[in-house]
Design a protein around this motif. Sequence first.
Motif, PDB file in Angstrom:
ATOM      1  N   ARG A 276    -100.775  19.397  -4.901  1.00  0.00           N
ATOM      2  CA  ARG A 276     -99.614  19.172  -4.032  1.00  0.00           C
ATOM      3  C   ARG A 276     -99.909  19.502  -2.574  1.00  0.00           C
ATOM      4  N   ALA A 277    -100.882  20.365  -2.334  1.00  0.00           N
ATOM      5  CA  ALA A 277    -101.216  20.683  -0.945  1.00  0.00           C
ATOM      6  C   ALA A 277    -101.682  19.435  -0.204  1.00  0.00           C
ATOM      7  N   LEU A 278    -102.497  18.610  -0.878  1.00  0.00           N
ATOM      8  CA  LEU A 278    -102.937  17.375  -0.252  1.00  0.00           C
ATOM      9  C   LEU A 278    -101.772  16.391  -0.129  1.00  0.00           C
ATOM     10  N   GLY A 279    -100.897  16.377  -1.145  1.00  0.00           N
ATOM     11  CA  GLY A 279     -99.718  15.522  -1.051  1.00  0.00           C
ATOM     12  C   GLY A 279     -98.854  15.888   0.147  1.00  0.00           C
ATOM     13  N   ASP A 280     -98.716  17.186   0.389  1.00  0.00           N
ATOM     14  CA  ASP A 280     -97.965  17.625   1.575  1.00  0.00           C
ATOM     15  C   ASP A 280     -98.656  17.175   2.853  1.00  0.00           C
ATOM     16  N   ALA A 281     -99.998  17.237   2.865  1.00  0.00           N
ATOM     17  CA  ALA A 281    -100.747  16.793   4.035  1.00  0.00           C
ATOM     18  C   ALA A 281    -100.553  15.299   4.275  1.00  0.00           C
ATOM     19  N   VAL A 282    -100.448  14.533   3.199  1.00  0.00           N
ATOM     20  CA  VAL A 282    -100.199  13.091   3.332  1.00  0.00           C
ATOM     21  C   VAL A 282     -98.845  12.849   3.988  1.00  0.00           C
ATOM     22  N   LEU A 283     -97.822  13.572   3.552  1.00  0.00           N
ATOM     23  CA  LEU A 283     -96.485  13.407   4.136  1.00  0.00           C
ATOM     24  C   LEU A 283     -96.487  13.773   5.615  1.00  0.00           C
ATOM     25  N   GLN A 284     -97.167  14.850   5.962  1.00  0.00           N
ATOM     26  CA  GLN A 284     -97.242  15.245   7.370  1.00  0.00           C
ATOM     27  C   GLN A 284     -97.991  14.209   8.199  1.00  0.00           C
ATOM     28  N   HIS A 285     -99.052  13.659   7.623  1.00  0.00           N
ATOM     29  CA  HIS A 285     -99.826  12.629   8.313  1.00  0.00           C
ATOM     30  C   HIS A 285     -98.980  11.383   8.548  1.00  0.00           C
ATOM     31  N   VAL A 286     -98.236  10.976   7.542  1.00  0.00           N
ATOM     32  CA  VAL A 286     -97.414   9.769   7.664  1.00  0.00           C
ATOM     33  C   VAL A 286     -96.327   9.952   8.720  1.00  0.00           C
ATOM     34  N   THR A 287     -95.643  11.086   8.699  1.00  0.00           N
ATOM     35  CA  THR A 287     -94.577  11.307   9.680  1.00  0.00           C
ATOM     36  C   THR A 287     -95.139  11.412  11.096  1.00  0.00           C
ATOM     37  N   ALA A 288     -96.337  11.976  11.235  1.00  0.00           N
ATOM     38  CA  ALA A 288     -96.949  12.053  12.558  1.00  0.00           C
ATOM     39  C   ALA A 288     -97.266  10.663  13.090  1.00  0.00           C
ATOM     40  N   GLN A 289     -97.799   9.792  12.238  1.00  0.00           N
ATOM     41  CA  GLN A 289     -98.091   8.423  12.663  1.00  0.00           C
ATOM     42  C   GLN A 289     -96.811   7.657  12.967  1.00  0.00           C
ATOM     43  N   ALA A 290     -95.777   7.875  12.170  1.00  0.00           N
ATOM     44  CA  ALA A 290     -94.505   7.181  12.405  1.00  0.00           C
ATOM     45  C   ALA A 290     -93.868   7.635  13.712  1.00  0.00           C
ATOM     46  N   PRO A 335    -107.485   7.989   8.902  1.00  0.00           N
ATOM     47  CA  PRO A 335    -107.653   8.873   7.738  1.00  0.00           C
ATOM     48  C   PRO A 335    -107.019  10.233   7.991  1.00  0.00           C
ATOM     49  N   LEU A 336    -106.800  10.976   6.923  1.00  0.00           N
ATOM     50  CA  LEU A 336    -106.260  12.327   7.043  1.00  0.00           C
ATOM     51  C   LEU A 336    -107.293  13.226   7.697  1.00  0.00           C
ATOM     52  N   GLN A 337    -106.846  14.073   8.612  1.00  0.00           N
ATOM     53  CA  GLN A 337    -107.751  14.932   9.366  1.00  0.00           C
ATOM     54  C   GLN A 337    -107.786  16.336   8.762  1.00  0.00           C
ATOM     55  N   GLY A 341    -114.547  17.095   2.177  1.00  0.00           N
ATOM     56  CA  GLY A 341    -114.906  16.006   1.284  1.00  0.00           C
ATOM     57  C   GLY A 341    -114.844  14.654   1.958  1.00  0.00           C
ATOM     58  N   PRO A 342    -114.823  13.583   1.150  1.00  0.00           N
ATOM     59  CA  PRO A 342    -114.865  12.221   1.701  1.00  0.00           C
ATOM     60  C   PRO A 342    -113.575  11.892   2.463  1.00  0.00           C
ATOM     61  N   GLU A 343    -113.675  10.844   3.250  1.00  0.00           N
ATOM     62  CA  GLU A 343    -112.543  10.392   4.051  1.00  0.00           C
ATOM     63  C   GLU A 343    -111.434   9.880   3.150  1.00  0.00           C
ATOM     64  N   LEU A 344    -110.212  10.347   3.381  1.00  0.00           N
ATOM     65  CA  LEU A 344    -109.064   9.954   2.571  1.00  0.00           C
ATOM     66  C   LEU A 344    -108.072   9.188   3.429  1.00  0.00           C
ATOM     67  N   ARG A 345    -107.608   8.077   2.880  1.00  0.00           N
ATOM     68  CA  ARG A 345    -106.616   7.264   3.560  1.00  0.00           C
ATOM     69  C   ARG A 345    -105.427   7.044   2.636  1.00  0.00           C
ATOM     70  N   CYS A 346    -104.284   6.755   3.243  1.00  0.00           N
ATOM     71  CA  CYS A 346    -103.091   6.456   2.458  1.00  0.00           C
ATOM     72  C   CYS A 346    -102.406   5.253   3.085  1.00  0.00           C
ATOM     73  N   SER A 347    -101.371   4.771   2.452  1.00  0.00           N
ATOM     74  CA  SER A 347    -100.638   3.617   2.958  1.00  0.00           C
ATOM     75  C   SER A 347     -99.156   3.804   2.672  1.00  0.00           C
ATOM     76  N   VAL A 348     -98.344   2.986   3.322  1.00  0.00           N
ATOM     77  CA  VAL A 348     -96.896   3.070   3.138  1.00  0.00           C
ATOM     78  C   VAL A 348     -96.332   1.675   2.937  1.00  0.00           C
ATOM     79  N   SER A 349     -95.181   1.623   2.281  1.00  0.00           N
ATOM     80  CA  SER A 349     -94.392   0.399   2.144  1.00  0.00           C
ATOM     81  C   SER A 349     -93.093   0.592   2.901  1.00  0.00           C
ATOM     82  N   MET A 350     -92.630  -0.452   3.590  1.00  0.00           N
ATOM     83  CA  MET A 350     -91.435  -0.325   4.413  1.00  0.00           C
ATOM     84  C   MET A 350     -90.505  -1.511   4.206  1.00  0.00           C
ATOM     85  N   GLY A 351     -89.221  -1.210   4.274  1.00  0.00           N
ATOM     86  CA  GLY A 351     -88.197  -2.242   4.248  1.00  0.00           C
ATOM     87  C   GLY A 351     -87.347  -2.142   5.494  1.00  0.00           C
TER      88      GLY A 351
END
Length: 415
Positions: A276-290, A335-337, A341-351
């Motif tokens: 979940r720590a990485l999941g939290d990092a993903v959420l923070q990364h997404v909101t920062a980009q948004a 990618p997440l900063q 380990g290896p570079e991790l990327r995520c994606s989002v869907s939007m309506g």
Amino acid sequence: MTLLNLQPSALGLSAVLLALVFAAATWGVGRVPAINSRATQSWAWTLVTMALSLVCWSWGQDKGFLISFLLGNTLVVLCSVLFLRSMCCLVGQAVHVGCLMAQFVVGVSGIAAVLLASAPRSYAVVSIALSFFFAATGALVVLSRHRKIRASVAGWVLIACLGAVCLFFVAFRLLVMAFGGGAEAVQPMAATQVQGLAMWVAHLIVMVASLSFMWVLFEQRREALQARSQLDELTGVLSRSAFLDSALKPLEHATVYSVAVLDVDQLDTFNERFGRALGDAVLQHVTAQAARALRGMDLIGRFGGDEFCILLPHGDEAEAQAVSRHICQSVAANPLQGLPGPELRCSVSMGVATAWVPSQLASVTMPDLQAAIQRASDAMFLAKSMGGQQVQVAHAGAFDAHRAQPYDAGHLARV
């Protein structure tokens, strides 16, 4: 008349004690959580410097001219510089170091003229008065331009104190020098009634200004805690309730607005594989980009675990598509900063859903907004069902038509 005829040493002692008491109180206030510590430290040092200058004025005359005149007056000029810095720190206004240095140079120029060129002591009085006048007027400008200070009773009390410094205390010193009885008038602690009155006014200004300063600090703390309670702790964006509470105000005069609903693709997979720590990092990364893609008037709030809602006041469908597309591309491309380990990327869907507000409607209502959010949410689910990492748009017709008849999936188009 008895109070005005107090000995200079008694007036000086009372002023020193008053300044030190309020300095200690200010330092104590600075230890309270969520208090502006920079402002409290700067104000406390202002009062300490004032107390030290009074000590030099009152009891340094027996120690020599350099202590009573040079050190005492230099300290009081430094006090005026710290005074201006304190007011700027109170409202979070950056003050240029060069500006403070120029103020200090103006203040000590008269002191230097007396010491180096044997100029009359009135030169020092004028330069010190100018330094305080610069500090007070600068602080007045900074505080009066701050919207929350103008809306606060404590802020207006503080502004009134600064006005008193400008219109009474500084002018009073100049008038004393001109009409107060010759050489004795320019002595910093001269035992005359007019000087005694000036000292008592200084006592009052220190007390009222310090109390109002701390009052403003506690008002700011209350507002900061209230604002913090409206934010999502993990991502720092608005909570769902705070988003809905704040959303109608920017729509008061809108003729069109858009809503975008964002969902992180496969967040559960991130949580299961990496924790979940990485999941939290993903959420923070997404909101920062948004947040980087949004305009100043736009709002973003967290509506669920991995679902966010974005409001674009006055934003039409084309603008909403452009903003949403930019967010999707930014999240996928960056990618997440700070992760091992290896570079991790995520994606989002939007309506995206856009609503037009007819002129006969006074303002957007909460049911109208929630209907637009629901249409954007349905479009987001369609985007996820089509593989994610894309934007789907619920094409909007007239605002009232959407309330009369629901849209169907045929009105959705991929961007």
